[in-house]
Scaffold this active site. Structure first.
Site, PDB file in Angstrom:
ATOM      1  N   ASP A  66     -10.779   1.974  -3.376  1.00 26.33           N
ATOM      2  CA  ASP A  66     -11.350   1.658  -2.063  1.00 26.33           C
ATOM      3  C   ASP A  66     -12.873   1.679  -2.123  1.00 26.33           C
ATOM      4  O   ASP A  66     -13.539   1.246  -1.189  1.00 26.33           O
ATOM      5  CB  ASP A  66     -10.872   2.664  -1.006  1.00 26.33           C
ATOM      6  CG  ASP A  66      -9.482   2.317  -0.470  1.00 26.33           C
ATOM      7  OD1 ASP A  66      -8.975   1.219  -0.798  1.00 26.33           O
ATOM      8  OD2 ASP A  66      -8.908   3.139   0.264  1.00 26.33           O
TER       9      ASP A  66
ATOM     10  N   ASP B 272       0.831  -1.203   0.000  1.00 23.71           N
ATOM     11  CA  ASP B 272       0.000   0.000   0.000  1.00 23.71           C
ATOM     12  C   ASP B 272       0.868   1.256   0.000  1.00 23.71           C
ATOM     13  O   ASP B 272       2.076   1.209   0.279  1.00 23.71           O
ATOM     14  CB  ASP B 272      -0.915  -0.022   1.233  1.00 23.71           C
ATOM     15  CG  ASP B 272      -2.261   0.648   0.986  1.00 23.71           C
ATOM     16  OD1 ASP B 272      -2.341   1.510   0.100  1.00 23.71           O
ATOM     17  OD2 ASP B 272      -3.211   0.307   1.702  1.00 23.71           O
TER      18      ASP B 272
HETATM   19  C1  GLA Z   1      -5.763   1.784   2.153  1.00 20.91           C
HETATM   20  C2  GLA Z   1      -6.153   0.634   1.244  1.00 20.91           C
HETATM   21  C3  GLA Z   1      -7.226  -0.194   1.916  1.00 20.91           C
HETATM   22  C4  GLA Z   1      -6.731  -0.691   3.253  1.00 20.91           C
HETATM   23  C5  GLA Z   1      -6.258   0.467   4.113  1.00 20.91           C
HETATM   24  C6  GLA Z   1      -5.570  -0.040   5.364  1.00 20.91           C
HETATM   25  O1  GLA Z   1      -6.803   2.685   2.283  1.00 20.91           O
HETATM   26  O2  GLA Z   1      -6.557   1.100  -0.010  1.00 20.91           O
HETATM   27  O3  GLA Z   1      -7.610  -1.281   1.090  1.00 20.91           O
HETATM   28  O4  GLA Z   1      -5.689  -1.599   3.044  1.00 20.91           O
HETATM   29  O5  GLA Z   1      -5.355   1.303   3.430  1.00 20.91           O
HETATM   30  O6  GLA Z   1      -5.126   0.987   6.188  1.00 20.91           O
END
Ligand code: GLA
Length: 741
Positions: A553, A483
């Site tokens: 997301d 990430d």
């Molecule tokens: C980001 C990612 C999510 C999740 C969060 C965790 O927003 O896109 O899918 O993994 O971080 O903190």
């Protein structure tokens, strides 16, 4: 049509539909008489030549021409009244293949430099070239100074997609400052109706397809953020309004393989020709090129399709699978994954995850992923980033017991990491406060309570590599979700000299690629997902090192159809991950039944993100059926040909997407109703891309009775011309049909 050309086209069509990589069709020819280079592959061609003054000049970009086509370098426009007068000297209107900023050009240059004596005039002319198989390199040199630029072209034989890049060399004895450097510039001849398409959005709304006429105002697509960005994707397409449709007409497209700050500019010049340039973003860019040094650009992949946006998308999908993704043209199919992020957020621990893993295994999940919250003092987003060891309270015995439980259940184990980041509240930051990107003595903007480690530093690079290598060596992990939840602010590198500080933009991304490549080398079985607050780092640069991407997301099943529709204009569904999640959706508040959510998520790499502890027996049964059937169609979804029959914009009642296997033995139609409006009079959906002479039997994806009027078996020609009417009622209902030979 001449016989030779017809044969070439038939061969190309056969190769493309069979998905066979083949080297016979790429051709790079140079004709010393006309001094024209002709690059052809698939069904397209890109030509340029050397004019009598030694400038490299664009000649043609479009569908493949007859090999004997009489090509010539366009004549200089008359630089005299009444056409252009003294305001436009011919040097400024002569389109060059890759111009230096100099000699009076007023359009975007390929490269702009400054010599230490203040000279900022760079005039590049042809010096030499080499052709090796599918690759052409051309050396350009300044008319008086020891600065040369090597242009590189590689032609993909199947799709005709050309990879273009440039490398500047300082062959003198003093440093030269590069202020701007593109991978490539392109020119299209005047037409009155060019239209630009690009993908823009934000967190929860990435990859929105935008279209606008190409006019004299320069349109800048870019990221200034140090990373690809959720705001825009490094991709463009140009078509012709009124002429180009979804499945017919010309489309020119291009995409930059770079995960740092990038820029693509498109605009019409004074003669209406479209000028396109793309490469490193010149915003805050500066590179002191010392004597003897070179600077290479990322690759700009450009292509052309005669078959509309749909054809352009399919070429890009095929190219990315064959040439970009790990797996040497045969990337592994995406396993069905489970991830509890939306269900549990940071509240992960051994027992909770183990209980979810048992349920996930029951429905057919193949890869169990533990998201954020497993490490350091990470109970929320205020602490822990940087400390990549399991939380002592949540995992008192380390990750070992959970991992072996997951393996015993027959699933792979995956883990979330965000290696480029650090929370000030972390052991790593307390030990190395100087490792973060910053300007000395200035405030540093925190975002989600985190700062960015300056990956351009080799000590930071080596530390991150070691931390991840240790994690993968001491634990039996098959997958990392990598990430990246914030972008650059205050991009300072205080340890560098002032002249070299801005190298950070390039060195950061190079070191990111270095770590990813090194991890792949040391742990070849480990797969990686590129995630960046959703779809913030999707590009052909990162796709070389990662096996899949997190699309957004936003997991709302209807919003996702729109996001996925934009995404697949530029990128292959082979990497596009999508999860079913709980309703009402956290981002939109919208509810839809579980079948609809599965049908939406099954259009890419399928994942499940629901809280399985809350599921009814019926939910488990639905999921089990859908996942089992997904495994029978996923090769078609991920590596087949995609047709957008009806796009999910809100003006239409349905969205219809068809995937056809490369051997045409299977096809899958997703018919999704978003806006009922008492519509009983839905049009029949014709299914292109099938073999008209084969007979296909049909079933409902996930099981169930065929809707009335849908024949159980019919010839490909019937599905293609007659098609099916699939009535649905109420909003957010869907049905999938699987056709099999
Ligand atoms: C980001 C990612 C999510 C999740 C969060 C965790 O927003 O896109 O899918 O993994 O971080 O903190």
């Amino acid at each position: 049509m001449p016989r030779q050309r017809r044969r070439a086209l038939l061969l190309a069509a056969a190769i493309i539909s069979a998905g066979i990589p083949n080297a016979v069709l790429a051709q790079i020819r140079y004709d010393p008489q006309s001094k024209i280079f002709r690059l052809s592959g698939g069904r397209s061609e890109y030509d340029f030549g050397i004019d009598e003054q030694g400038y490299l000049r664009p000649v043609y970009w479009g569908s493949q021409l007859d090999p004997t086509a009489p090509l010539s370098i366009p004549a200089l426009p008359p630089s005299k009244p009444p056409v252009l007068a003294s305001m436009e000297p011919s040097s400024s209107v002569t389109a060059q293949e890759y111009p230096g900023q100099g000699g009076g050009i007023v359009t975007e240059p390929g490269i702009k430099i400054a010599f230490p004596d203040g000279n900022r005039d760079l005039v590049l002319k042809y010096r030499s070239h080499k052709i090796f198989g599918d690759t052409l390199t051309i050396e350009l040199a300044d008319i008086s100074r020891p600065l040369t630029v090597t242009l590189r072209y590689t032609v993909d034989p199947v799709t005709g997609i050309i990879g273009r890049s440039a490398e500047a060399h300082n062959r003198g004895t003093v440093p030269v400052r590069i202020d701007q450097i593109a991978a490539a510039t392109m020119t299209l001849p005047y037409e009155p109706d060019y239209r630009l398409a690009y993908l823009a959005g934000r967190w929860l709304g990435e990859f929105g397809l935008q279209q606008q006429p190409v006019g004299p105002a320069l349109t800048i697509l870019e990221s200034r953020r140090g990373s690809t960005s959720n705001h825009m994707a490094p991709w463009f397409a140009i078509d012709r309004a009124g002429t180009t449709g979804e499945e017919s007409g010309p489309v020119w497209f291009g995409t930059l393989a770079w995960s740092g700050s990038w820029r693509i500019s498109v605009g019409a010049d004074v003669l209406g020709r479209v000028r396109i340039a793309g490469g490193y973003n010149p915003y805050d860019f500066r590179w002191q090129l010392r004597a003897g040094e070179s600077l290479d650009t990322p690759i700009f992949y450009i292509g052309y399709s005669d078959d509309g946006m749909g054809g352009a998308s399919r070429l890009q999908h095929r190219f990315q699978i064959a040439r970009i993704l790990p797996g040497n043209g045969r990337p592994k199919l995406r396993p069905v994954l489970y991830n509890s992020w939306e269900a549990t957020e940071f509240a992960v621990d051994e027992n909770g995850q183990a209980a979810l893993a048992e349920k996930a295994a029951r429905i057919g999940v193949e890869r169990f992923v533990m998201d954020d919250g497993w490490f350091g003092k990470r109970d929320d987003d205020h602490a822990g980033l940087g400390d990549w060891t399991p939380s002592k309270s949540k995992f008192p015995n380390g990750l070992g017991p959970l991992i072996s439980k997951v393996h015993k259940l027959g699933m792979e184990f995956g883990l979330w990491v965000e290696p480029e980041m650090v929370n000030p509240n972390s052991d790593l930051y307390r030990a190395h406060p100087d490792w973060v990107m910053n300007f000395a003595g200035r405030p540093r903007t925190e975002s989600r309570n985190q700062l960015i480690l300056n990956l351009a530093r080799t000590d930071v690079r080596d530390h991150i590599l070691k931390a991840l290598d240790d994690l993968l060596t001491t634990n039996d992990i098959q997958y990392l979700k990598w990430d990246n939840n914030r972008n650059f602010t205050e991009p300072g590198w205080p340890e560098q000299t002032a002249e070299d500080q801005q190298r950070l933009y390039v060195e950061y991304t190079r070191n990111l690629y270095y770590i990813l490549a090194e991890l792949k080398k040391r742990h070849p079985e480990v797969e990686i997902e590129s995630c960046s607050s959703g779809g913030g780092r999707v590009d052909l640069g990162i796709m070389r090192y990662t096996n899949q991407v997190w699309t957004s997301d936003n997991t709302d099943a209807f919003d996702r159809l729109i996001i996925q529709d934009g995404f697949t204009h530029a990128f292959t569904p082979a990497v596009m991950m999508a999860w079913t999640t709980d309703t009402p959706n956290f981002a939109t508040g919208r509810s839809a039944d579980l079948t609809y959510r599965f049908l939406s998520a099954m259009q890419g790499g399928l994942g499940v993100g629901n809280n399985l502890n809350k599921w009814s027996d019926q939910d488990f049964a639905t999921a089990t059926r859908m996942i089992a059937d997904y495994k029978t169609i996923r090769a078609t979804i991920q590596t087949g040909s995609l047709y957008r029959l009806a796009r999910p914009d809100s003006s239409r009642p349905t969205s219809d997407t068809l995937y056809v296997a490369n051997d045409k033995k299977q096809a899958v139609l997703f018919h999704m109703l978003q806006n009922y409006r008492a519509r009983d009079n839905l049009p029949a959906i014709q299914l292109p891309g099938l073999d008209p002479d084969r007979r296909y039997k049909v079933r409902v994806l996930g099981g169930g009775d065929l809707p009335p009027g849908v024949p159980a078996v019919a010839a490909g020609s019937w599905w293609m011309s007659q098609g099916v009417v699939l009535p649905l009622s109420s909003d957010f209902k869907g049905i999938g049909l699987v056709l099999e030979e």
